[in-house]
Design an enzyme around this catalytic site. Structure first.
Site, PDB file in Angstrom:
ATOM      1  N   ASP A  49     -13.329  30.031   1.016  1.00 50.31           N
ATOM      2  CA  ASP A  49     -14.336  29.030   0.682  1.00 50.31           C
ATOM      3  C   ASP A  49     -15.413  29.736  -0.125  1.00 50.31           C
ATOM      4  O   ASP A  49     -15.426  30.973  -0.206  1.00 50.31           O
ATOM      5  CB  ASP A  49     -14.923  28.381   1.936  1.00 50.31           C
ATOM      6  CG  ASP A  49     -15.360  26.938   1.690  1.00 50.31           C
ATOM      7  OD1 ASP A  49     -14.638  26.013   2.089  1.00 50.31           O
ATOM      8  OD2 ASP A  49     -16.424  26.744   1.054  1.00 50.31           O
ATOM      9  N   TYR A  71     -12.495  15.269 -14.170  1.00 45.83           N
ATOM     10  CA  TYR A  71     -11.839  15.256 -12.865  1.00 45.83           C
ATOM     11  C   TYR A  71     -10.482  14.566 -12.945  1.00 45.83           C
ATOM     12  O   TYR A  71      -9.462  15.085 -12.481  1.00 45.83           O
ATOM     13  CB  TYR A  71     -12.742  14.528 -11.860  1.00 45.83           C
ATOM     14  CG  TYR A  71     -12.188  14.468 -10.458  1.00 45.83           C
ATOM     15  CD1 TYR A  71     -12.239  15.580  -9.624  1.00 45.83           C
ATOM     16  CD2 TYR A  71     -11.642  13.288  -9.956  1.00 45.83           C
ATOM     17  CE1 TYR A  71     -11.744  15.518  -8.318  1.00 45.83           C
ATOM     18  CE2 TYR A  71     -11.150  13.222  -8.672  1.00 45.83           C
ATOM     19  CZ  TYR A  71     -11.208  14.344  -7.856  1.00 45.83           C
ATOM     20  OH  TYR A  71     -10.713  14.270  -6.574  1.00 45.83           O
ATOM     21  N   ASP A 120     -13.832  32.197  -4.982  1.00 48.82           N
ATOM     22  CA  ASP A 120     -13.838  31.101  -5.955  1.00 48.82           C
ATOM     23  C   ASP A 120     -12.452  31.103  -6.609  1.00 48.82           C
ATOM     24  O   ASP A 120     -12.070  32.083  -7.257  1.00 48.82           O
ATOM     25  CB  ASP A 120     -14.925  31.360  -6.992  1.00 48.82           C
ATOM     26  CG  ASP A 120     -15.001  30.301  -8.087  1.00 48.82           C
ATOM     27  OD1 ASP A 120     -14.072  29.471  -8.196  1.00 48.82           O
ATOM     28  OD2 ASP A 120     -15.981  30.318  -8.851  1.00 48.82           O
ATOM     29  N   VAL A 121     -11.708  30.024  -6.452  1.00 49.55           N
ATOM     30  CA  VAL A 121     -10.328  30.008  -6.948  1.00 49.55           C
ATOM     31  C   VAL A 121     -10.242  30.072  -8.467  1.00 49.55           C
ATOM     32  O   VAL A 121      -9.170  30.331  -9.020  1.00 49.55           O
ATOM     33  CB  VAL A 121      -9.544  28.781  -6.438  1.00 49.55           C
ATOM     34  CG1 VAL A 121      -9.426  28.799  -4.923  1.00 49.55           C
ATOM     35  CG2 VAL A 121     -10.168  27.468  -6.939  1.00 49.55           C
ATOM     36  N   ASN A 155      -6.011  23.393  -2.045  1.00 44.17           N
ATOM     37  CA  ASN A 155      -6.922  22.307  -1.725  1.00 44.17           C
ATOM     38  C   ASN A 155      -8.224  22.341  -2.521  1.00 44.17           C
ATOM     39  O   ASN A 155      -8.877  21.318  -2.683  1.00 44.17           O
ATOM     40  CB  ASN A 155      -7.243  22.347  -0.226  1.00 44.17           C
ATOM     41  CG  ASN A 155      -8.329  21.376   0.171  1.00 44.17           C
ATOM     42  OD1 ASN A 155      -8.155  20.164   0.086  1.00 44.17           O
ATOM     43  ND2 ASN A 155      -9.470  21.907   0.585  1.00 44.17           N
ATOM     44  N   LYS A 185      -6.708  16.159 -12.365  1.00 43.95           N
ATOM     45  CA  LYS A 185      -5.854  15.675 -11.281  1.00 43.95           C
ATOM     46  C   LYS A 185      -4.534  15.098 -11.806  1.00 43.95           C
ATOM     47  O   LYS A 185      -3.504  15.194 -11.128  1.00 43.95           O
ATOM     48  CB  LYS A 185      -6.610  14.650 -10.433  1.00 43.95           C
ATOM     49  CG  LYS A 185      -7.798  15.240  -9.682  1.00 43.95           C
ATOM     50  CD  LYS A 185      -7.401  16.387  -8.766  1.00 43.95           C
ATOM     51  CE  LYS A 185      -8.544  16.864  -7.896  1.00 43.95           C
ATOM     52  NZ  LYS A 185      -8.137  17.944  -6.972  1.00 43.95           N
TER      53      LYS A 185
END
Length: 268
Positions: free
Chosen positions: A49, A164, A71-72, A98, A168
């Site tokens: 996280d 966004y 941080d991904v 996620n 997605k």
């Protein structure tokens, strides 16, 4: 997997106990719901996280949880996270991609390139950075599962949320591509498309949109729910239940799918 029908719900979700699972953004919201659900079914969990406070709260709630700050969208952070997972778990059976952010709310000519890039980096590139390191571990385990978090916005265009929605939609394509690529290695890859998930994040999204068009938060929420057949938000634990199904023996032949957990969002 046996051809015999399960005698109980526990048997229906057999196969999760002992699984080694990495969950991104696992300290709160949907991620924590997934972590707590899988931990209750006997999985061993590593999460990341970006919030120290959220990580501390998650570890208090789940003392056996292994957690790190990452941080991904940062390649070095992702590398360090996978080294931690390899050291603590000794391998990997499932990756839950996620992590994501809401991104900016605004017309396309109002969105800055920096805000666009940040949304794509977290919501899409982060999944690639994690998958590229997870796949060798999953192959070494003899197979496994990747679950990518998309959104109802990955099925419907979403005015004033174009970064966004674009990310997605791309997650769905990424999922279907990986399912074809990795199926021969017995790695199942699926996307979950949550709808309006109750919690602080959707409250912020509704507030931003309400402010933009000059109506109350309550009215904006009513308009959102009018577009959902069941006229209600979903819980993070509804999404977690779908993840558990996909990781269990019950989901052993489910791959390449985009699964809505949204009360049937009709439009956005």
């Amino acid at each position: 997997m046996s051809n015999k029908a399960p005698d109980s719900a526990a048997q229906f979700l057999a196969g999760i106990e002992g699984q080694r699972v990495l969950i991104t953004a696992g300290a709160s919201g949907i991620g924590f719901a997934i972590a707590s659900t899988l931990a209750a079914l006997g999985a061993r969990i590593v999460i990341c996280d970006i919030s120290d406070e959220a990580i501390a709260e998650a570890k208090r709630a789940l003392p056996k949880l292994v957690a790190c700050k990452a941080d991904v969208a940062d390649e070095a952070d992702v590398d360090a996270m996978f080294k931690l997972a390899a050291r603590e778990l000794g391998g990997l059976d499932a990756l839950i991609n996620n992590a994501g952010i809401a991104g900016p709310t605004g017309a396309v000519d109002e969105i800055t390139p920096a805000d666009w890039r940040r949304c794509i980096d977290v919501c899409l590139t982060g999944q690639f950075l994690c998958a590229r390191l997870a796949v060798p571990m999953l192959k070494a385990a003899g197979g496994g599962s990747i679950v990518n978090m998309s959104s109802a916005a990955g099925r419907h265009g979403y005015a004033f949320r174009s970064p966004y929605s674009s990310a997605k939609f791309a997650v769905v394509g990424f999922t279907q591509s990986l399912a074809k690529e990795l199926g021969p290695s017995l790695i199942r890859v699926n996307a979950i498309l949550p709808g309006i998930v109750e919690g602080p994040r959707i409250d912020r999204v509704i507030a931003a949109r309400a402010k933009q068009i000059g109506i109350s938060h309550q009215e904006m929420e009513r308009r959102y729910l009018e577009r959902v057949s069941l006229r209600r938000m979903v819980s993070p634990y509804d999404v977690a239940s779908m993840v558990a199904f996909l990781l269990s023996d019950a989901g052993i032949n489910v791959s390449g799918q985009s699964l809505g957990v949204d009360g049937n969002v009709e439009t956005l």
